[in-house]
Design a protein around this motif. Structure first.
Motif, PDB file in Angstrom:
ATOM      1  N   PHE A  49       0.838  -1.190   0.000  1.00  0.00           N
ATOM      2  CA  PHE A  49       0.000   0.000   0.000  1.00  0.00           C
ATOM      3  C   PHE A  49       0.872   1.239   0.000  1.00  0.00           C
ATOM      4  O   PHE A  49       1.894   1.284   0.690  1.00  0.00           O
ATOM      5  CB  PHE A  49      -0.901   0.002   1.244  1.00  0.00           C
ATOM      6  CG  PHE A  49      -1.746   1.224   1.374  1.00  0.00           C
ATOM      7  CD1 PHE A  49      -2.874   1.398   0.582  1.00  0.00           C
ATOM      8  CD2 PHE A  49      -1.427   2.218   2.286  1.00  0.00           C
ATOM      9  CE1 PHE A  49      -3.653   2.538   0.690  1.00  0.00           C
ATOM     10  CE2 PHE A  49      -2.203   3.359   2.409  1.00  0.00           C
ATOM     11  CZ  PHE A  49      -3.327   3.522   1.611  1.00  0.00           C
ATOM     12  N   SER A  51       0.416   5.658   0.115  1.00  0.00           N
ATOM     13  CA  SER A  51      -0.454   6.824   0.181  1.00  0.00           C
ATOM     14  C   SER A  51       0.368   8.066   0.490  1.00  0.00           C
ATOM     15  O   SER A  51       1.389   7.992   1.177  1.00  0.00           O
ATOM     16  CB  SER A  51      -1.531   6.642   1.250  1.00  0.00           C
ATOM     17  OG  SER A  51      -2.344   7.799   1.322  1.00  0.00           O
ATOM     18  N   SER A  53      -1.201  10.343   2.148  1.00  0.00           N
ATOM     19  CA  SER A  53      -2.006  10.831   3.261  1.00  0.00           C
ATOM     20  C   SER A  53      -1.698  10.068   4.547  1.00  0.00           C
ATOM     21  O   SER A  53      -1.832   8.838   4.595  1.00  0.00           O
ATOM     22  CB  SER A  53      -3.492  10.671   2.915  1.00  0.00           C
ATOM     23  OG  SER A  53      -4.288  10.880   4.052  1.00  0.00           O
ATOM     24  N   GLY A  55      -3.391   9.913   7.311  1.00  0.00           N
ATOM     25  CA  GLY A  55      -4.576   9.217   7.821  1.00  0.00           C
ATOM     26  C   GLY A  55      -4.841   7.903   7.104  1.00  0.00           C
ATOM     27  O   GLY A  55      -5.200   6.912   7.737  1.00  0.00           O
ATOM     28  N   GLU A  56      -4.667   7.884   5.792  1.00  0.00           N
ATOM     29  CA  GLU A  56      -4.863   6.645   5.033  1.00  0.00           C
ATOM     30  C   GLU A  56      -3.837   5.590   5.434  1.00  0.00           C
ATOM     31  O   GLU A  56      -4.154   4.405   5.514  1.00  0.00           O
ATOM     32  CB  GLU A  56      -4.790   6.916   3.532  1.00  0.00           C
ATOM     33  CG  GLU A  56      -5.981   7.671   3.000  1.00  0.00           C
ATOM     34  CD  GLU A  56      -5.893   7.954   1.510  1.00  0.00           C
ATOM     35  OE1 GLU A  56      -4.927   7.500   0.854  1.00  0.00           O
ATOM     36  OE2 GLU A  56      -6.790   8.640   0.997  1.00  0.00           O
ATOM     37  N   ASP A  59      -4.952   4.181   8.767  1.00  0.00           N
ATOM     38  CA  ASP A  59      -6.090   3.271   8.575  1.00  0.00           C
ATOM     39  C   ASP A  59      -5.629   1.919   8.032  1.00  0.00           C
ATOM     40  O   ASP A  59      -6.112   0.867   8.463  1.00  0.00           O
ATOM     41  CB  ASP A  59      -7.117   3.887   7.623  1.00  0.00           C
ATOM     42  CG  ASP A  59      -7.881   5.053   8.238  1.00  0.00           C
ATOM     43  OD1 ASP A  59      -7.877   5.193   9.487  1.00  0.00           O
ATOM     44  OD2 ASP A  59      -8.478   5.837   7.461  1.00  0.00           O
ATOM     45  N   LYS A  60      -4.683   1.918   7.085  1.00  0.00           N
ATOM     46  CA  LYS A  60      -4.188   0.650   6.523  1.00  0.00           C
ATOM     47  C   LYS A  60      -3.400  -0.145   7.554  1.00  0.00           C
ATOM     48  O   LYS A  60      -3.491  -1.377   7.598  1.00  0.00           O
ATOM     49  CB  LYS A  60      -3.326   0.899   5.279  1.00  0.00           C
ATOM     50  CG  LYS A  60      -4.129   1.078   4.037  1.00  0.00           C
ATOM     51  CD  LYS A  60      -4.913  -0.183   3.686  1.00  0.00           C
ATOM     52  CE  LYS A  60      -5.654   0.021   2.397  1.00  0.00           C
ATOM     53  NZ  LYS A  60      -6.473  -1.140   2.034  1.00  0.00           N
ATOM     54  N   GLN A  63      -5.981  -1.813   9.581  1.00  0.00           N
ATOM     55  CA  GLN A  63      -6.613  -2.890   8.813  1.00  0.00           C
ATOM     56  C   GLN A  63      -5.677  -4.087   8.675  1.00  0.00           C
ATOM     57  O   GLN A  63      -6.050  -5.217   8.982  1.00  0.00           O
ATOM     58  CB  GLN A  63      -7.010  -2.374   7.436  1.00  0.00           C
ATOM     59  CG  GLN A  63      -7.626  -3.415   6.537  1.00  0.00           C
ATOM     60  CD  GLN A  63      -7.859  -2.882   5.121  1.00  0.00           C
ATOM     61  OE1 GLN A  63      -7.792  -1.677   4.861  1.00  0.00           O
ATOM     62  NE2 GLN A  63      -8.117  -3.789   4.205  1.00  0.00           N
TER      63      GLN A  63
END
Length: 149
Positions: A49, A51, A53, A55-56, A59-60, A63
């Motif tokens: 992944f 990003s 960002s 925040g993203e 979140d990952k 997750q």
């Protein structure tokens, strides 16, 4: 089977386009293909992944933390600023290796401080895209409890 998450931070999507003398000529897609092919050759499942960002990325981490055995993280510029990414990694309680394509210690002074290094099981910096490969290799022994040192 070992499951790893590879997390890449801001501007890594520009690999092969920006500052080639620092980051090399491989594109981000080339890096992803290299990681996936290498992991497959070692029978490791890998989630990748990227990003720009914070925040993203957090979140990952949350997750992936539900099902991976460890993280390889290149938080890029957020390495030097993000307490929140540090807290996310600590919150999921999974081992992680911090990687950097460039040698952060041969660059600007502000890049010498990492909010992740003291909690990482290791830091690989300055070995180009091979930093990811070496991190995956280490996890193959670390997660099996087979360290040889």
């Amino acid at each position: 089977m070992i499951r790893l998450a590879v997390i890449n931070g801001p501007n890594l999507n520009l690999l092969g386009k920006r500052e080639k003398s620092i980051y090399g000529i491989l594109s981000y897609n080339d890096l992803v293909d290299m990681i996936q092919n290498y992991a497959k050759s070692k029978s490791i499942e890998v989630e990748i992944f990227q990003s720009n960002s914070e925040g993203e990325i957090i979140d990952k981490i949350h997750q992936f933390g539900e099902y991976v055995d460890g993280f390889v993280i290149n938080a890029a510029g957020l390495t030097h600023t993000s307490v929140a990414i540090r807290d996310a990694l600590l919150g999921v309680n999974k081992p992680f290796i911090e990687v950097h394509i460039s040698n952060i210690f041969s660059r600007e002074e502000f890049r010498h401080k990492s909010y992740l290094s003291d909690k990482a099981i290791g830091v690989i910096t300055g070995l180009g895209v091979y930093s990811y490969i070496y991190a995956i290799d280490y996890f193959t022994t670390y997660l099996k409890g087979e360290e040889t040192f």
